[in-house]
Design a protein around this motif. Structure first.
Motif, PDB file in Angstrom:
ATOM      1  N   ARG A  46      14.544  16.974 -20.596  1.00 42.89           N
ATOM      2  CA  ARG A  46      13.156  17.034 -20.128  1.00 42.89           C
ATOM      3  C   ARG A  46      13.138  17.400 -18.638  1.00 42.89           C
ATOM      4  O   ARG A  46      13.199  18.564 -18.297  1.00 42.89           O
ATOM      5  N   GLU A 154      12.023  21.192 -18.512  1.00 41.24           N
ATOM      6  CA  GLU A 154      10.560  21.109 -18.368  1.00 41.24           C
ATOM      7  C   GLU A 154      10.099  21.373 -16.939  1.00 41.24           C
ATOM      8  O   GLU A 154       8.896  21.371 -16.664  1.00 41.24           O
ATOM      9  N   ILE A 158       6.202  21.791 -15.263  1.00 42.55           N
ATOM     10  CA  ILE A 158       5.707  20.786 -14.308  1.00 42.55           C
ATOM     11  C   ILE A 158       5.286  21.453 -13.007  1.00 42.55           C
ATOM     12  O   ILE A 158       4.206  21.167 -12.465  1.00 42.55           O
ATOM     13  N   HIS A 221       5.484  15.486 -19.521  1.00 43.80           N
ATOM     14  CA  HIS A 221       6.709  16.230 -19.854  1.00 43.80           C
ATOM     15  C   HIS A 221       7.948  15.329 -19.869  1.00 43.80           C
ATOM     16  O   HIS A 221       9.065  15.822 -20.020  1.00 43.80           O
TER      17      HIS A 221
END
Length: 371
Positions: A46, A154, A158, A221
């Protein structure tokens, strides 16, 4: 008399999050917030948020800045384009590695050199000593920046939630000025985890505002705060060297398997050229020990300094070792005699407190992200 460790602009915030703090290169830094394994896995799957404000920023400006840096460092800095970055090294006259660095070209006559925290003063002193005769100025900007990093698959999503900068056009090892969550920043697509990610250089007074905005944007996220402990296991899995472990003044870039960063073809002389020419020739005729990966067959974890053995003889030394959350086994990087460096070489082990534990020799890195 010991001096108190330096504090980053985010020190109070780290403590409010329950971070375990540790002294690192004279700085009080977050080691972990909760579980090192969870933090590691968050970055792999992530995203993780790091405070890296202990790194050392040194600005070099002036019409002769490029020529000076090409003389002071082993790389050809004159070929770095505006907005791009380059991995390079600074060495002693004898070719020994003083530090590995990233150099960002911020403008036609402005560069930022980022040194490791423990070597920042040494690098600053060396650059200051070498600048004589060049139309360039070396400036200590360590107090001018806080450095935050968002790392993991991620991280682009973001970042897009908090900036309108052209992230899609921002290549790996490039940087551009922009605004992130209302904060002016140098946005760099660099990192030390083996994942995609961004490093954000901002004024210290803006660090907390940016951290909180990234935390909020990252919540959907799965972003979590991450400490230095997981940063070490992430870089180890990615086969990235750490100064003081894989890189030291006792090694030249050629001994470390990083001779590619030395650019003999550049114009003019540079510090260490003669010694590095000899080191390159030596590496061709009599290969030095090679840096390899080792994966444990058992559960015992190798640590830096442990001997690597084969047939009862010492053939090398572990430089870094840790449990690998991604592989589920202990791993290590080690310098071993060239005859034992081929992946799959049998009979190699690590002497862990008198017991020769079997290890598999593998090519680095242990982990490579899917593009």
């Amino acid at each position: 008399m010991s001096t108190a460790p330096r504090l980053t602009a985010l020190d109070a915030l780290h403590r409010s999050l329950g971070a375990t703090m540790t002294d690192f290169a004279g700085w009080d830094m977050p080691l972990r917030y909760a579980s090192e394994r969870d933090e590691h896995n968050a970055v792999r799957t992530r995203a993780g948020l790091f405070d890296l404000s202990h790194m050392g920023e040194i600005t070099v400006t002036g019409p002769g800045a490029a020529a000076f840096l090409s003389y002071a460092l082993v790389g050809n800095i004159a070929t770095v384009g505006n907005g791009r970055a380059r991995y390079t090294m600074i060495v002693q006259e004898d070719g020994g590695i003083v530090d590995d660095l990233i150099v960002y070209r911020l403008g036609d006559t402005e560069y930022m050199v980022v040194a490791n925290a423990g070597n920042a003063q040494i690098v600053l002193d060396a650059l200051t000593a070498r600048v004589g005769g060049f139309d360039a100025e070396v400036r200590d900007d360590r107090d001018a920046y806080a450095l935050l990093a968002v790392q993991g698959p991620e991280s682009p999503a973001i970042m897009k939630a908090v900036t309108d900068a052209d992230l899609d056009g921002l290549k790996y090892y490039a940087g551009l000025p922009g605004t992130v969550a209302g904060v002016p920043a140098l946005i760099a697509r660099t990192g030390y985890t083996g994942e995609d990610g961004f490093e954000l250089f901002v004024a210290p007074e803006h660090a907390e505002q940016l951290w909180r905005a990234l935390t909020e944007a990252g919540a959907p996220h799965g972003l979590i705060p991450c400490g230095l402990s997981c940063r070490d296991t992430l870089r180890l899995e990615a086969g990235m060297p750490l100064y003081g472990h894989e890189l030291t003044t006792a090694l030249t870039p050629f001994d470390a398997g990083l001779g590619r960063v030395v650019k003999f073809e550049k114009e003019g002389d540079f510090v260490g050229r003669e010694a590095l020419t000899a080191a390159a020739e030596r590496a061709e005729s009599a290969p030095p020990r090679k840096l390899v990966g080792l994966i444990a067959e058992g559960r015992r974890v190798p640590r830096a300094g442990f001997p690597v053995v084969a047939d009862g003889e010492v053939i090398g030394e572990v430089t870094s070792g840790a449990p690998s959350p991604t592989l589920g086994k202990p791993i290590a990087m080690a310098y071993v005699d060239a005859a034992f460096a081929a992946p799959g070489t049998e009979g190699v082990g690590v002497d862990i407190r008198g017991t020769h534990e079997p290890y598999e020799v593998v090519a680095l890195p242990f982990y490579k992200r899917q593009k």
